[in-house]
Design an enzyme around this catalytic site. Structure first.
Site, mmCIF file in Angstrom:
data_model
loop_
_atom_site.group_PDB
_atom_site.id
_atom_site.type_symbol
_atom_site.label_atom_id
_atom_site.label_comp_id
_atom_site.label_asym_id
_atom_site.label_seq_id
_atom_site.Cartn_x
_atom_site.Cartn_y
_atom_site.Cartn_z
ATOM 1 N N SER A 262 -0.072 -3.846 -0.315
ATOM 2 C CA SER A 262 1.008 -3.063 0.129
ATOM 3 C C SER A 262 3.213 -2.985 -0.055
ATOM 4 C CB SER A 262 0.953 -3.243 1.775
ATOM 5 O OG SER A 262 1.633 -2.686 2.993
ATOM 6 N N GLU B 13 -3.152 3.448 -3.244
ATOM 7 C CA GLU B 13 -3.599 3.575 -2.101
ATOM 8 C C GLU B 13 -2.641 3.886 -0.944
ATOM 9 O OE1 GLU B 13 -3.291 1.186 0.258
ATOM 10 O OE2 GLU B 13 -1.882 0.014 -0.647
ATOM 11 N N HIS C 176 -5.503 -0.259 2.479
ATOM 12 C CA HIS C 176 -5.172 -1.095 3.821
ATOM 13 C C HIS C 176 -6.482 -1.529 4.657
ATOM 14 C CE1 HIS C 176 -1.137 -0.643 2.460
ATOM 15 N NE2 HIS C 176 -0.442 -1.077 3.526
#
Length: 318
Positions: free
Chosen positions: A117, A215, A289
């Protein structure tokens, strides 16, 4: 201009029982219960888990002031007894400290960083500044319900063995419908799309000869994905890529397009923006995630094979 073919990846030694692991918070603050569970898990592998000085600090939405978060990272990097560094969580703030990293210490004594992230900013900086292989993997702010045994086993293997990592395409992922046939081999770089977009024109390394892993977190719409990919294209950052590996794009319906958006869904946006690059694209990798995240080496050689539906990545440790 250097390409990945001309650069030597720096790898840290694999972890062994008795090694010390430092837990730090480069972005947003974690909860104490999750970190305690993370310490318990690492200890069960025979490792000595210790906390950075500012792990539980809070300054606005970040885990302490910039200088304190950078201090914890650099203290871990400069301590010869610390053999790996694991972030507690993503969120916000890692992008503010990427210019403060003690990469000289890492060149002398490489050690892997684990996280994803917002931690993508640091992964990119470590590659750009000292060619260090790192790990896109779960946080030390551990939740058995979110991560689980499979994630724990994958993280342990990635840190403590030199086995390659193989991910298989999952047809249930929203990006699975986006494929441009072929095989490609190159150094795997990437992570969170928003972070990569933010680093364009600043800290994003040259991607010529690379496989780009992407992602995307839940909470933004199709237009934001389109903007991010268009910005990367217009900046020239995607020129010379050998392939694209697509992980999870959460919050989007896989099958149905939005009638208010001309019937387009996430697969349409990804297909429109990426297949024109003229390189193999493999969608549907169960990484990002979502629940039970795998651990993926970054900065090492990888191969995508759309026929087999696989991404194979060499270990980040030796």
């Amino acid at each position: 201009m250097d390409t990945f073919d001309s650069l030597q990846t720096v790898r840290a030694p694999r972890l062994r029982p008795g090694d010390r692991v430092r837990i730090v918070s480069p972005a947003s603050p974690p909860n104490r219960e999750g970190v305690a569970r993370g310490v318990e898990l690492l200890t069960s592998w025979g490792l000595e888990a210790e906390l950075g000085e500012h792990v539980f600090d809070q300054w606005g939405y970040m885990a302490g002031r910039d200088e304190d978060r950078a201090f914890d990272l650099n203290s871990a990097y400069s301590d010869p007894g610390v053999r790996a560094v694991i972030a507690t969580r993503g969120g916000k703030g890692a992008y503010r400290i990427v210019d403060c990293l003690d990469t000289d210490a890492l060149r002398r004594d490489p050690k892997p960083l684990v996280g994803f992230s917002d931690i993508t900013h640091i992964h990119l900086a470590l590659w750009a500044q000292c060619r260090l292989a790192s790990l896109h993997g779960p946080f030390a702010n551990w939740s058995d319900g979110w991560s689980g045994r499979a994630s724990a086993d994958a993280l342990c293997r990635a840190l403590m063995t030199t086995d390659p990592v193989i991910l298989h395409q999952d047809s249930s992922e929203a990006s699975a419908a986006v494929t441009r046939d072929g095989t490609a081999t190159g150094v795997l770089i990437g992570g969170n799309l928003d972070a990569i977009r933010t680093e364009a024109g600043a800290g994003l390394p040259n991607l010529q000869g690379a496989i780009l892993f992407l992602e995307h977190q839940r909470g933004t719409g199709l237009g934001e994905v389109d903007r991010a990919l268009t910005q990367l294209t217009r900046s020239g950052a995607l020129e010379g890529l050998r392939g694209v590996a697509l992980g999870q794009f959460l919050g989007f319906d896989q099958d149905a397009g939005d009638p208010t958006l001309g019937g387009w869904g996430i697969a349409d946006v990804l297909r429109d923006r990426l297949t024109c690059l003229g390189v193999p694209v493999l969608g549907g990798l169960p990484a990002g995630h979502g629940l039970h995240p795998p651990t993926i080496p970054l900065g090492t050689q990888a191969t995508i094979d759309t026929t087999q539906g696989t991404l194979t990545v060499q270990s980040a440790v030796t």
